[in-house]
Design a protein around this motif. Sequence first.
Motif, PDB file in Angstrom:
ATOM      1  N   LYS A 125     -35.320-112.229  -4.807  1.00 51.94           N
ATOM      2  CA  LYS A 125     -35.706-112.305  -3.395  1.00 51.94           C
ATOM      3  C   LYS A 125     -35.558-110.929  -2.768  1.00 51.94           C
ATOM      4  O   LYS A 125     -34.690-110.147  -3.152  1.00 51.94           O
ATOM      5  N   GLN A 126     -36.388-110.650  -1.799  1.00 50.42           N
ATOM      6  CA  GLN A 126     -36.325-109.396  -1.072  1.00 50.42           C
ATOM      7  C   GLN A 126     -35.992-109.666   0.378  1.00 50.42           C
ATOM      8  O   GLN A 126     -36.463-110.641   0.958  1.00 50.42           O
ATOM      9  N   ILE A 127     -35.200-108.811   0.941  1.00 52.09           N
ATOM     10  CA  ILE A 127     -34.858-108.888   2.355  1.00 52.09           C
ATOM     11  C   ILE A 127     -35.305-107.578   2.995  1.00 52.09           C
ATOM     12  O   ILE A 127     -34.981-106.499   2.509  1.00 52.09           O
ATOM     13  N   PHE A 128     -36.076-107.684   4.058  1.00 51.89           N
ATOM     14  CA  PHE A 128     -36.533-106.509   4.783  1.00 51.89           C
ATOM     15  C   PHE A 128     -35.767-106.396   6.088  1.00 51.89           C
ATOM     16  O   PHE A 128     -35.629-107.379   6.814  1.00 51.89           O
ATOM     17  N   VAL A 129     -35.279-105.195   6.371  1.00 55.20           N
ATOM     18  CA  VAL A 129     -34.533-104.952   7.600  1.00 55.20           C
ATOM     19  C   VAL A 129     -35.275-103.892   8.402  1.00 55.20           C
ATOM     20  O   VAL A 129     -35.492-102.778   7.927  1.00 55.20           O
ATOM     21  N   ASN A 130     -35.681-104.260   9.610  1.00 55.56           N
ATOM     22  CA  ASN A 130     -36.339-103.328  10.522  1.00 55.56           C
ATOM     23  C   ASN A 130     -35.455-103.139  11.743  1.00 55.56           C
ATOM     24  O   ASN A 130     -34.799-104.070  12.198  1.00 55.56           O
ATOM     25  N   ILE A 131     -35.469-101.931  12.269  1.00 53.08           N
ATOM     26  CA  ILE A 131     -34.671-101.588  13.448  1.00 53.08           C
ATOM     27  C   ILE A 131     -35.610-100.972  14.478  1.00 53.08           C
ATOM     28  O   ILE A 131     -36.465-100.154  14.135  1.00 53.08           O
ATOM     29  N   LYS A 132     -35.454-101.361  15.744  1.00 56.14           N
ATOM     30  CA  LYS A 132     -36.241-100.745  16.805  1.00 56.14           C
ATOM     31  C   LYS A 132     -35.391 -99.693  17.499  1.00 56.14           C
ATOM     32  O   LYS A 132     -34.271 -99.964  17.933  1.00 56.14           O
ATOM     33  N   SER A 133     -35.929 -98.490  17.588  1.00 55.09           N
ATOM     34  CA  SER A 133     -35.263 -97.407  18.299  1.00 55.09           C
ATOM     35  C   SER A 133     -35.435 -97.635  19.797  1.00 55.09           C
ATOM     36  O   SER A 133     -36.560 -97.643  20.307  1.00 55.09           O
ATOM     37  N   ASN A 134     -34.342 -97.849  20.512  1.00 53.53           N
ATOM     38  CA  ASN A 134     -34.434 -98.062  21.962  1.00 53.53           C
ATOM     39  C   ASN A 134     -34.857 -96.798  22.693  1.00 53.53           C
ATOM     40  O   ASN A 134     -35.463 -96.868  23.750  1.00 53.53           O
ATOM     41  N   VAL A 135     -34.549 -95.651  22.119  1.00 50.66           N
ATOM     42  CA  VAL A 135     -34.878 -94.385  22.777  1.00 50.66           C
ATOM     43  C   VAL A 135     -36.374 -94.104  22.710  1.00 50.66           C
ATOM     44  O   VAL A 135     -37.000 -93.777  23.712  1.00 50.66           O
ATOM     45  N   GLU A 136     -36.961 -94.248  21.516  1.00 52.26           N
ATOM     46  CA  GLU A 136     -38.361 -93.877  21.325  1.00 52.26           C
ATOM     47  C   GLU A 136     -39.294 -95.073  21.207  1.00 52.26           C
ATOM     48  O   GLU A 136     -40.504 -94.911  21.187  1.00 52.26           O
ATOM     49  N   GLY A 137     -38.758 -96.282  21.078  1.00 54.04           N
ATOM     50  CA  GLY A 137     -39.585 -97.471  20.944  1.00 54.04           C
ATOM     51  C   GLY A 137     -40.270 -97.592  19.597  1.00 54.04           C
ATOM     52  O   GLY A 137     -41.212 -98.353  19.440  1.00 54.04           O
ATOM     53  N   LYS A 138     -39.817 -96.822  18.596  1.00 55.44           N
ATOM     54  CA  LYS A 138     -40.401 -96.868  17.258  1.00 55.44           C
ATOM     55  C   LYS A 138     -39.638 -97.865  16.399  1.00 55.44           C
ATOM     56  O   LYS A 138     -38.470 -98.132  16.628  1.00 55.44           O
ATOM     57  N   TYR A 139     -40.337 -98.386  15.379  1.00 55.46           N
ATOM     58  CA  TYR A 139     -39.701 -99.298  14.435  1.00 55.46           C
ATOM     59  C   TYR A 139     -39.403 -98.558  13.140  1.00 55.46           C
ATOM     60  O   TYR A 139     -40.244 -97.802  12.637  1.00 55.46           O
TER      61      TYR A 139
END
Length: 50
Positions: free
Chosen positions: A3-17
Amino acid sequence: MRKQIFVNIKSNVEGKYLKIVTNNTESRIGVDHPELGHIGYLNFVELRSN
């Protein structure tokens, strides 16, 4: 079964993922624990928006 788990984070400063990856990249984000302080780094790549 693998199984694969993907972790994404949103940058609050720049709004990028950002996507956390297991391969070595030049981009790394520091990880802090509330009680232990700095505990290491995670490699990431910036996700492109479509």
